[in-house]
Design an enzyme around this catalytic site. Structure first.
Site, PDB file in Angstrom:
ATOM      1  N   ASP A 166       7.484   1.399   6.463  1.00 40.71           N
ATOM      2  CA  ASP A 166       7.818   2.803   6.256  1.00 40.71           C
ATOM      3  C   ASP A 166       7.718   3.022   4.762  1.00 40.71           C
ATOM      4  O   ASP A 166       8.174   2.189   3.971  1.00 40.71           O
ATOM      5  CB  ASP A 166       9.226   3.143   6.755  1.00 40.71           C
ATOM      6  CG  ASP A 166       9.386   4.653   6.857  1.00 40.71           C
ATOM      7  OD1 ASP A 166       8.415   5.333   7.270  1.00 40.71           O
ATOM      8  OD2 ASP A 166      10.457   5.169   6.515  1.00 40.71           O
ATOM      9  N   SER A 167       7.060   4.096   4.402  1.00 43.25           N
ATOM     10  CA  SER A 167       6.816   4.313   2.993  1.00 43.25           C
ATOM     11  C   SER A 167       6.950   5.794   2.686  1.00 43.25           C
ATOM     12  O   SER A 167       6.982   6.625   3.589  1.00 43.25           O
ATOM     13  CB  SER A 167       5.427   3.804   2.627  1.00 43.25           C
ATOM     14  OG  SER A 167       4.475   4.320   3.530  1.00 43.25           O
TER      15      SER A 167
ATOM     16  N   TYR B  91       0.081  11.602  -1.064  1.00 39.34           N
ATOM     17  CA  TYR B  91       0.548  12.078  -2.365  1.00 39.34           C
ATOM     18  C   TYR B  91      -0.153  11.380  -3.536  1.00 39.34           C
ATOM     19  O   TYR B  91       0.253  11.563  -4.691  1.00 39.34           O
ATOM     20  CB  TYR B  91       2.066  11.850  -2.475  1.00 39.34           C
ATOM     21  CG  TYR B  91       2.861  12.616  -1.438  1.00 39.34           C
ATOM     22  CD1 TYR B  91       3.133  13.967  -1.594  1.00 39.34           C
ATOM     23  CD2 TYR B  91       3.333  11.993  -0.285  1.00 39.34           C
ATOM     24  CE1 TYR B  91       3.853  14.673  -0.638  1.00 39.34           C
ATOM     25  CE2 TYR B  91       4.064  12.685   0.676  1.00 39.34           C
ATOM     26  CZ  TYR B  91       4.318  14.023   0.491  1.00 39.34           C
ATOM     27  OH  TYR B  91       5.032  14.721   1.433  1.00 39.34           O
ATOM     28  N   ASP B  92      -1.172  10.564  -3.272  1.00 37.82           N
ATOM     29  CA  ASP B  92      -1.843   9.839  -4.362  1.00 37.82           C
ATOM     30  C   ASP B  92      -2.294  10.746  -5.509  1.00 37.82           C
ATOM     31  O   ASP B  92      -2.167  10.357  -6.675  1.00 37.82           O
ATOM     32  CB  ASP B  92      -3.053   9.058  -3.814  1.00 37.82           C
ATOM     33  CG  ASP B  92      -2.629   7.739  -3.180  1.00 37.82           C
ATOM     34  OD1 ASP B  92      -1.682   7.115  -3.688  1.00 37.82           O
ATOM     35  OD2 ASP B  92      -3.237   7.334  -2.169  1.00 37.82           O
TER      36      ASP B  92
HETATM   37  P1  ITT Z   1       2.790   5.125  10.475  1.00 33.50           P
HETATM   38  O1  ITT Z   1       4.209   5.610  10.571  1.00 33.50           O
HETATM   39  O2  ITT Z   1       2.035   5.219  11.747  1.00 33.50           O
HETATM   40  O3  ITT Z   1       2.660   3.750   9.881  1.00 33.50           O
HETATM   41  P2  ITT Z   1       2.468   7.213   8.474  1.00 33.50           P
HETATM   42  O4  ITT Z   1       1.293   7.698   7.701  1.00 33.50           O
HETATM   43  O5  ITT Z   1       3.306   8.237   9.177  1.00 33.50           O
HETATM   44  O6  ITT Z   1       1.984   6.062   9.461  1.00 33.50           O
HETATM   45  P3  ITT Z   1       4.797   6.538   6.933  1.00 33.50           P
HETATM   46  O7  ITT Z   1       5.788   6.930   7.955  1.00 33.50           O
HETATM   47  O8  ITT Z   1       5.011   5.272   6.182  1.00 33.50           O
HETATM   48  O9  ITT Z   1       3.317   6.377   7.501  1.00 33.50           O
HETATM   49  O10 ITT Z   1       4.572   7.805   6.049  1.00 33.50           O
HETATM   50  C1  ITT Z   1       4.769   7.881   4.776  1.00 33.50           C
HETATM   51  C2  ITT Z   1       4.096   9.051   4.135  1.00 33.50           C
HETATM   52  O11 ITT Z   1       4.320   8.810   2.735  1.00 33.50           O
HETATM   53  C3  ITT Z   1       2.576   9.079   4.318  1.00 33.50           C
HETATM   54  O12 ITT Z   1       2.164   9.894   5.362  1.00 33.50           O
HETATM   55  C4  ITT Z   1       2.160   9.659   2.964  1.00 33.50           C
HETATM   56  O13 ITT Z   1       2.349  11.041   2.924  1.00 33.50           O
HETATM   57  C5  ITT Z   1       3.182   9.056   1.994  1.00 33.50           C
HETATM   58  N1  ITT Z   1       2.635   7.800   1.457  1.00 33.50           N
HETATM   59  C6  ITT Z   1       3.006   6.535   1.764  1.00 33.50           C
HETATM   60  N2  ITT Z   1       2.256   5.631   1.111  1.00 33.50           N
HETATM   61  C7  ITT Z   1       1.389   6.350   0.386  1.00 33.50           C
HETATM   62  C8  ITT Z   1       0.349   6.010  -0.500  1.00 33.50           C
HETATM   63  O14 ITT Z   1       0.009   4.741  -0.720  1.00 33.50           O
HETATM   64  N3  ITT Z   1      -0.357   6.972  -1.063  1.00 33.50           N
HETATM   65  C9  ITT Z   1      -0.053   8.253  -0.832  1.00 33.50           C
HETATM   66  N4  ITT Z   1       0.895   8.690  -0.019  1.00 33.50           N
HETATM   67  C10 ITT Z   1       1.629   7.757   0.596  1.00 33.50           C
END
Ligand code: ITT
Length: 387
Positions: A77-78, A162-163
């Site tokens: 989760d990120s 958000y990169d």
């Molecule tokens: P899964 O839950 O299926 O893994 P997801 O895209 O929904 O996919 P997250 O719940 O981790 O993944 O979502 C985190 C959001 O945070 C992601 O959609 C992006 O908007 C942002 N994010 C996370 N990592 C990022 C990165 O490396 N670069 C840019 N934005 C990022």
């Protein structure tokens, strides 16, 4: 060993394949196995959400007879955490302003919100927590952080989400202006994945060692294991369960606020475990030493509760004290929050509290250290979970 990544995000799958290819015989996305079950991410932290995703997919696979004994289900989760927005959008990053809103709109919205923020006030970081759920029930986490500042305007075409608005002053670029290789080498997910790769290799080695140990004909010396705990505050149930869970151990270190349970814990650990306790700020009328210096492997270690060094605010005073004493490692407690960072050349380590955790996810925590053959220490932050 098969690694199943619980994501539908193709970018994540590409990164994980680049970094993990040598620890798993097969890396597959859950979609590739035909799993369309989408667990609800209703946790209150990145760690809770990654664990919800990984364990829910593990249980789904188990109930559908798809789970092999050595499968590992991994999820991350990120999100983007912006200081000016009090850490937001954080765990709500993908749902921010609505799932279907384009990132062009989300990114511009954040830039607009920061119109009065200057310099350090624009600080932000991506965070990533990765959870590995083993088929046998074990769960491990690693975390990575990718710091920068919010740009004044979006730039760059690479990456996603958000990169384009995370500006990296040392590169004079946004994250979206880095190549995929450059980003992987410094990103939150890259760091958490490499840490997880290291952890999986270590677990594989120690599992192999354990199975060798139970084989009667093998009699190889095993590595010394050290259990490090703190702030049990006389609520010893978790600690006793952890001692049983991690046996055999050779050394137990308690970093204070044992509140009079030291003799019963020493006895519980057993005669063959060397125990080191130091006094905490709640150990009134105690005969325990206030501080200790011991050697683990080839590291000189300073043991203290830490309250006299202001560790709740900052560990640099503690690191300086340890360095002055010629110590490589400073172990401390008091904050009830797990911590491991090298500060001014000293590895500062806090196992968190085994009884009253205060970090966001409130999981009772401890640390397990193995002394490697070359004298180096291998640290594993671990969490106690009621089964
Ligand atoms: P899964 O839950 O299926 O893994 P997801 O895209 O929904 O996919 P997250 O719940 O981790 O993944 O979502 C985190 C959001 O945070 C992601 O959609 C992006 O908007 C942002 N994010 C996370 N990592 C990022 C990165 O490396 N670069 C840019 N934005 C990022």
């Amino acid at each position: 060993m098969r690694l199943i990544f619980a994501t539908h995000n193709k970018n994540k799958l590409i990164e994980i394949r680049q970094i993990m290819s040598d620890v798993a015989s097969e890396i597959v996305g859950k979609d590739e196995l035909g799993i369309d079950f989408e667990p609800e991410e209703n946790g209150k932290s990145f760690a809770e959400n990654s664990e919800i995703k990984a364990t829910a997919i593990r249980e789904y696979m188990k109930s559908h007879h798809m789970l092999a004994d050595d499968d590992i289900i991994m999820a991350d989760d990120s999100g983007l955490c912006v200081d000016w927005l009090h850490g937001g959008p954080g765990i709500f990053s993908s749902r921010y302003l609505g799932e279907d809103t384009s990132y062009a709109v989300k990114n511009q919205h954040i830039i607009d919100k920061l119109k009065y923020a200057e310099g350090d006030e624009r600080a932000a970081h991506f965070t990533c927590d990765i959870c590995a759920a083993f088929a046998d029930g074990r769960v491990f986490h690693t975390e990575g952080i990718f710091p920068g500042i919010i740009a004044y305007k979006p730039a760059g075409e690479n990456g996603f989400g958000y990169d384009p608005i995370l500006y990296l002053p040392e590169f004079h670029k946004t994250s979206a202006e880095l190549s995929a290789e450059e980003k992987n080498s410094i990103s939150h997910r890259g760091k958490a994945l490499r840490e997880m790769r290291r952890l999986l290799q270590h677990i594989r080695e120690s599992d192999a060692e354990i199975s060798k140990r139970v084989a009667p004909l093998e009699d190889k010396p095993r590595r010394k294991r050290v259990l490090v705990v703190s702030d049990s505050h006389r609520k010893d149930d978790n600690l006793k369960k952890v001692i049983d869970m991690v046996r055999p151990i050779d050394i137990m270190i308690h970093l204070g606020d044992v509140e009079g349970s030291e003799d019963s814990l020493r006895q519980y650990a057993g005669n063959d475990v060397s125990c080191y306790f130091v006094q905490g700020n709640n150990d009134y009328f105690s005969d325990l030493p206030r501080e200790l210096e011991i050697t683990l492997g080839n590291k000189k270690c300073f043991l203290t509760h830490g309250h006299n060094y202001g560790v709740s605010m900052d560990v640099s005073i503690l690191a300086d004290e340890a360095r002055t004493r010629g110590c490589d490692v400073a172990f401390f407690g008091h904050t009830h929050r797990p911590f491991q960072h090298e500060v001014n050349g000293v590895m500062c380590v806090n196992p968190g509290s085994i009884s009253y955790p205060r970090q966001v996810d409130r999981r009772p925590s401890f640390m397990l250290i193995e002394i490697l053959d070359n004298g180096e220490l291998f640290y594993s932050q671990a969490y106690y979970k009621e089964s």
